[in-house]
Write an enzyme that holds these catalytic residues in place. Structure first.
Site, PDB file in Angstrom:
ATOM      1  N   GLN B 221      35.070  45.395  35.750  1.00  0.00           N
ATOM      2  CA  GLN B 221      35.567  44.016  35.791  1.00  0.00           C
ATOM      3  C   GLN B 221      34.233  43.347  35.330  1.00  0.00           C
ATOM      4  O   GLN B 221      34.114  41.946  35.136  1.00  0.00           O
ATOM      5  CB  GLN B 221      35.948  43.475  37.028  1.00  0.00           C
ATOM      6  CG  GLN B 221      37.226  44.176  37.707  1.00  0.00           C
ATOM      7  CD  GLN B 221      37.615  43.739  39.109  1.00  0.00           C
ATOM      8  OE1 GLN B 221      37.918  44.721  39.750  1.00  0.00           O
ATOM      9  NE2 GLN B 221      37.437  42.451  39.266  1.00  0.00           N
ATOM     10  N   ARG B 368      41.193  40.651  45.582  1.00  0.00           N
ATOM     11  CA  ARG B 368      41.791  39.330  44.916  1.00  0.00           C
ATOM     12  C   ARG B 368      41.486  38.214  45.874  1.00  0.00           C
ATOM     13  O   ARG B 368      42.417  37.324  46.345  1.00  0.00           O
ATOM     14  CB  ARG B 368      43.244  39.528  45.175  1.00  0.00           C
ATOM     15  CG  ARG B 368      44.018  38.748  44.046  1.00  0.00           C
ATOM     16  CD  ARG B 368      45.405  38.842  43.758  1.00  0.00           C
ATOM     17  NE  ARG B 368      45.936  38.163  42.587  1.00  0.00           N
ATOM     18  CZ  ARG B 368      47.132  38.384  42.026  1.00  0.00           C
ATOM     19  NH1 ARG B 368      47.961  39.068  42.432  1.00  0.00           N
ATOM     20  NH2 ARG B 368      47.611  37.333  41.250  1.00  0.00           N
ATOM     21  N   CYS B 369      40.137  38.104  46.137  1.00  0.00           N
ATOM     22  CA  CYS B 369      39.620  36.841  46.843  1.00  0.00           C
ATOM     23  C   CYS B 369      38.178  36.820  46.512  1.00  0.00           C
ATOM     24  O   CYS B 369      37.609  37.621  46.141  1.00  0.00           O
ATOM     25  CB  CYS B 369      39.910  36.977  48.410  1.00  0.00           C
ATOM     26  SG  CYS B 369      38.792  38.272  49.050  1.00  0.00           S
ATOM     27  N   GLU B 738      43.829  33.784  43.017  1.00  0.00           N
ATOM     28  CA  GLU B 738      43.676  34.575  44.369  1.00  0.00           C
ATOM     29  C   GLU B 738      44.435  33.661  45.659  1.00  0.00           C
ATOM     30  O   GLU B 738      44.198  34.131  46.724  1.00  0.00           O
ATOM     31  CB  GLU B 738      42.195  34.822  44.522  1.00  0.00           C
ATOM     32  CG  GLU B 738      41.994  35.676  43.422  1.00  0.00           C
ATOM     33  CD  GLU B 738      40.436  35.932  43.521  1.00  0.00           C
ATOM     34  OE1 GLU B 738      39.896  37.180  43.136  1.00  0.00           O
ATOM     35  OE2 GLU B 738      39.690  35.392  44.163  1.00  0.00           O
TER      36      GLU B 738
END
Ligand code: FAD
Lengths: 290, 792
Positions: B221, B368-369, B738
């Site tokens: 990523q 996802r945060c 998110e």
């Protein structure tokens, strides 16, 4: 997926398949729907030298009722065939209730009823219906055919009474004495999950009396459990609050659950009692309504 | 005539995702799709035990398997100074174990062979002798006196403590508690979970001895951070390293860190002088790559009778596994967890964080945060509900009383965050109306009379996105800005590259929409490319919802630079001075005569064929964007449930989500992100955890045990929107990737606990599996889900 090396055979007849298994001398594995075997190959829990794929033996894909009401399920009958079958829906309520709860829709298009029984997973759904329905397996080997009652078929987790060179060609469910009623409930954490606990009930009923009963429990022992005491408590009786409570209590006592990440042993036992009583009450109230 | 913005696929257009064109045709290009000439395949042998000394490793039988080209062990890595690598949190992590294994699944040896089957066959021939050591599976065991020391490799490390960290004003907070009418308390565990992207980690390392250049295709990523890390570890200069992140099958924070497999494949390629591919399988991905959460939180709240929160104290004990390798801004030890309670106006607060090593896989990624805000917001909303209950106050009203009000912005939290905008009360109102709050409360009462348990759970939160401004945010010293480079071709078509890396967020679609909005070039005329460090401008990558707030802002800014140059060209073409020119979408015109104008495409052509004297030809530029502040979206999630008291099974009756993520670039993509996030929130609340038994065996090492929800059990979600533009972002966006994963879980859990109100149960740890809920109802006691799991 990267399994170990194996030889692949695709016979066109049962006789050929039996001959290949015989040649394999214990190192060959039969491949039906592949929904249990292929994951085992992938994880290398199984490393057979040969796979005998029976999917080319078209004549094994059937399920039908004989004129006397005996149900026969061929070795290539998929879960989905049973789920979508009108005749099963009309005549065999226990199997009809279980079919949509086996695995997930994708797995059901490939996995087979007989393969599931042969896989002998204590959490499998079909074994419970086979026990509750007093089914038997027809096996064919080099020396011919024999029938094995379901209660003698599973020897332990993932172990059956089949010889290495025998194929289970069909499952047989005897015709009911009177009307077949029954059902199946499963506690799962998600679609496609194996049972935390499951209960199969199959009763033959004449008038308001139970003339034959089978109750089997999945996921609560190292094998599918035949709650025969619970079933026996119903035979010769009508379904009443008292007989239902008694059967639920005896079924819970027959369970041999373990505590694990799906829940405590006590919880699973409680679920067995709850499900037995829910199923019997459901049967009772639908009979009242009828 | 100005263009119709929606028609050209600009802001606000629910344009279909351009990337889906190839994905739904099976034409995506993932790392595993790439085949290089002469490529070898690598497989990693992993430890079956959680804590053991390695007495010996015998690889001789593996070498004998035909087709094996290389077998690597920790000792061979150590000879090249590669047995250990630095983590993104200033710790070290074993690449291949030398002294001990410290978690089940740890990398012990690697085989490189002609095909992956051979590599696996050969792995099974490696014989490792282990001497088992006592195992630690939770922080309580880590801190117990006499606990075995996990990190005996680290000089000066006497205990299993990773860090102590503290923030806030202790004394002021103590005073607030002295003045409290009521003190409310809560303790819970946010269980370990795993981001579990569909595509597992993998890399293809290709070292070319002739040119000295190393190319690594990998699932990352953050390609530029990885290049920096590889330069550090492999001691190669940056210009000789090219990291390419092709299509990614999801990341969810799991693909930010550097994994041992990457490093081993690189060394293997250097040694064999052939490309080496490593693709981890699903189980390896689940047991060894970075997990998320696994934090024990406790706290208390000082309350005034009228509902005002005077202060709170929080304490976190986090389980980091065997190596401290959280990916997070270096200033913070437990991510941005201290952003908890930011949507409430609370004058005093104090928080203490302690981290511990255990014999579990390393990690603590921002699944996802935005760096552990999930744990913080979950605790916040569980605490808020408990406090409202303790006060005997309606939970919606309690929130409303304490919200930061619309005209109180900017608002400084007691931990130093600056929230800058929002309409919290309005979002709550929209949510309450959608769920028909008053009626549901009546229904709930009626149902209770019939022995039915209904519950309603609310979760409202603002979370800090878009790390972040260079004053406070860096990773390994590199400031967390991001970048965009835009080249407009002669024809007016363009290519845009950014330092971010899409992995499902839809950058190829939305970035083009931002350019379309700024320049009037139709989105379909813009190609977006990311992930290749040789071509993309330097950026920190995509995670923590930072792409739209940071890289997205850079896209707007670079477009504006292009527009500024195009304006000069337009003046030249129209033969007027620049001051006499006006802009409307897609076109410059002469102020005094709107008919006289040139399109952006005509300017582009002129940039290559007819530039004014003294101007450089061409129409391209780059922007590096350093955000002035974080962005603060707000969410209000409300769930209603029915609990079956006989089995503990609960069903969601209705779920409403109100999101204020500022200006929505592509509403369809925004909704997709919310739906996906809520699904993950439901999974966390209902079924998902990775636990361990006493021996450190990972329970949750495959997808039969670690459950991903399917469409069958996932409830439906009703979505609503409120728009409060971000005051400092060039296009007013705040980020949305998110919010739902972060704020969602508390709504479900609060709903189930609301249904159990009156039983004396204050908490059930997630996941709320039926057995836990039943147990709580039966015993009237809280249920803890901390490992080790009880097994007969
Ligand atoms: C994701 C997933 C979820 C699942 N969930 C469930 C679930 O909830 N409940 C459930 O009951 N099952 C579940 N299963 C298992 C599934 O039902 C399988 O289909 C079934 O267990 C095996 O049937 P099969 O035809 O696929 O057999 P295979 O996988 O082909 O074979 C299984 C074993 O049986 C042997 N065998 C198969 N057929 C015969 C035969 N005719 N004669 C002799 N030996 C034979 C094979 O040699 C092998 O050892 C799941 C599977 C998957 C992949």
């Amino acid at each position: 997926m990267y399994p170990s090396r194996f030889q692949y055979e695709s016979p066109k007849t049962v006789a050929e398949a039996v001959a290949l298994l015989d040649q394999g001398a214990g190192e060959a594995k039969l491949l039906a729907g592949g929904q249990s075997l292929v994951p085992m190959l992938k994880l290398r829990f199984a490393s057979p030298a040969m796979l005998v794929d029976i999917n080319g033996i078209e004549e094994l894909r059937y399920h039908r009722f004989d004129s006397d009401g005996t149900l026969r399920i061929g070795a290539l009958c998929r879960h989905e065939d049973l789920e979508k079958s009108d005749i099963i829906r009309q005549k065999q309520p226990t199997i009809s209730a279980a079919a949509p709860l086996v695995a997930d829709p994708i797995v059901r298009t490939r996995g087979t009823f007989v393969g599931s029984v042969c896989h002998a997973d204590p959490q499998g759904d079909w074994a419970a219906t086979m026990i509750a329905l007093n089914g038997r397996i027809v096996a064919q080997g080099p020396k011919g055919r024999r029938e094995i009652a379901m209660k003698d078929f599973v020897l332990g987790p993932f172990q059956t009474a089949l010889e290495h060179n025998e194929i289970a060609i069909e499952a047989v469910i005897p015709a009911p004495q009177g009307v077949a009623v029954g059902g199946y409930i499963k506690l799962e954490r998600r679609v496609g999950d194996f049972a935390t606990a499951s209960v199969a009930v199959a009763l033959d009923v004449v008038g308001d009396k139970v003339v034959r009963a089978g109750i089997a429990l999945g996921g609560v022992g190292s094998r599918t459990i035949d709650a025969s005491d619970a079933a026996a408590a119903l035979v010769g009786q009508p379904l009443t609050d008292a007989t239902i409570a008694k059967a639920a209590e005896l079924a819970a006592a027959a369970a041999e659950p373990r505590s694990d990440h799906r829940g405590s042993a006590d919880y699973k036992r409680h679920i067995v009692a709850t499900f037995v009583s829910r199923l019997l009450n459901q049967i009772h109230s639908s009979k009242e309504a009828a | 005539m100005a263009l119709d913005e929606v028609k050209i696929g600009g802001m606000g257009a629910s344009r279909l995702r351009v990337e889906d064109n190839r994905f739904i045709r099976g034409k995506g290009n993932y790392v595993d799709d790439i085949v290089l000439p002469g490529m070898l395949h690598m497989e990693i042998l992993r430890s079956p035990v959680a804590h053991a000394r390695i007495k010996s490793i015998d690889v001789s039988k593996a070498w004998e398997v035909p087709g094996v080209r290389l077998v690597l062990t920790g000792e061979m890595m150590a000879a090249r100074n590669l047995a250990w690598m630095p983590t993104l949190s200033y710790d070290t992590q074993a690449v291949l174990a030398t002294d001990k294994v410290r978690f089940q699944g740890q990398e012990v040896a690697a085989v490189i062979a002609d095909d992956p089957y051979i590599a696996r066959d050969a792995c099974s021939k490696i014989v490792v002798e282990y001497e088992q050591l006592p195992v630690i599976v939770n922080p309580t065991q880590s801190m117990a006196p006499g606990a075995p020391l996990i990190r005996d490799d680290k000089e000066g490390q006497q205990t299993n403590k990773v860090f102590d960290w503290e923030i806030g004003d202790k004394e002021a907070t103590d005073r607030a508690f002295e003045q409290a009418d009521v003190v409310s308390k809560l303790e819970l565990h946010y269980p370990r979970s795993h981001p579990s992207p569909m595509e597992t980690e993998g890399s293809i390392a290709d070292y070319d001895r002739a040119t000295g250049k190393l190319t690594v295709f990998m699932t990352t990523q953050a390609p530029h951070i990885i290049r920096a890390a590889v330069a550090l570890v492999a001691e190669l200069p940056e210009h000789m390293i090219r990291v390419v992140s092709p299509d990614l099958g999801g990341g969810f924070g799991n693909k930010v860190p550097v994994y041992p497999g990457y490093v081993i494949s690189i060394l293997a390629s250097i040694l064999t002088e052939r490309p080496v591919k490593w693709i981890s399988d699903k189980s390896s991905n689940l047991i060894s790559t970075h997990f998320a959460r696994d934090v024990y939180l406790k706290g208390e709240m000082a309350l005034r009778k009228d509902g005002k929160i005077l202060g709170f104290r929080m304490h976190t004990t986090s389980d980091h596994g065997a190596f401290f390798s959280d990916a997070q801004p270096s200033k913070f030890k437990i991510g941005l967890l201290h952003s908890a309670f930011a949507c409430y106006d609370i004058p005093n607060a104090h928080m203490v964080a302690e981290g511990f090593y255990t014999n579990k896989a390393p990690g603590g990624v921002a699944y996802r945060c935005s760096f552990r805000v999930t744990e913080g917001m979950f605790f916040q909303e569980r605490m808020v509900q408990a406090a409202a209950d303790d006060l005997g106050m309606d939970q919606a009203e309690f929130r409303r009383v304490n919200f930061v009000k619309d005209d109180d912005f900017p608002h400084r939290t007691p931990f130093g965050f600056l929230t800058d905008s929002g309409q919290y009360g309005k979002c709550l109102d929209v949510g309450l109306e959608a769920i028909d709050y008053k009626n549901f409360l009546k229904e709930k009462e009626e149902a209770a009379k019939r022995g039915k348990l209904l519950g309603i759970g609310i979760s409202t939160m603002t979370e800090p996105l878009g790390a972040g401004n260079s004053r406070e945010y860096d990773i390994l010293g590199i400031k967390m800005f991001d970048s965009a480079e835009l080249r407009v071709h002669m024809s007016g078509k363009a290519i845009l590259r950014t330092g971010a890396k899409t992995q499902g967020q839809g950058h190829e679609t939305t970035w083009a929409q931002i350019v379309a909005h700024e320049l009037g070039i139709p989105a379909d005329d813009i190609v977006v490319e990311e992930g290749d460090t040789d071509t993309a401008p330097f950026g920190m990558g995509t995670y923590a919802s930072r792409s739209t707030p940071v890289a997205g802002a850079a896209v707007a800014m670079v477009s504006r630079k292009i527009r500024a140059k195009a304006r000069k060209i337009a003046a030249h073409l129209l033969e007027v001075s620049e001051e006499d020119i006006e802009w409307e979408l897609g076109r410059f015109y002469v102020r005094s005569n709107q008919e006289r104008g040139v399109s952006i495409q005509e300017c582009a052509m002129a940039a290559y064929s007819n530039v004014p004297d003294g101007m450089e030809p061409g129409l391209e530029n780059t922007s590096y964007y350093d955000p002035p502040n974080l962005t603060w979206p707000f969410a209000c999630y409300i769930a209603t449930v029915e609990v079956d008291p006989e089995t503990g099974v609960w069903d969601v009756l209705k779920f409403v989500a109100v999101d204020d993520c500022g200006v929505r670039i592509n509403p369809m993509i925004v909704e997709g992100q919310i739906m996906g996030g809520l699904t993950e929130a439901y999974a966390a609340a209902a079924m998902q955890f990775i636990t361990f038994d006493e021996a450190g065996n990972c329970i949750g090492s495959n997808y039969m045990d670690y459950l991903l929800p399917t469409a069958w059990e996932t409830p439906g979600f009703e979505l609503y929107e409120v728009v409060t533009p971000c005051p400092h972002h060039p296009i007013g966006a705040k980020g949305i990737g998110e919010c739902a994963t972060v704020g969602g879980p508390a709504a479900f859990v609060n709903a189930v606990l609301d249904a159990l109100k009156g039983t004396g149960v204050r908490n059930i740890d997630m996941p709320l599996l039926p057995d836990r809920v039943y147990e709580a109802i039966k015993t009237g006691k809280d249920i803890s889900g901390a490992p080790p799991v009880k097994v007969d």
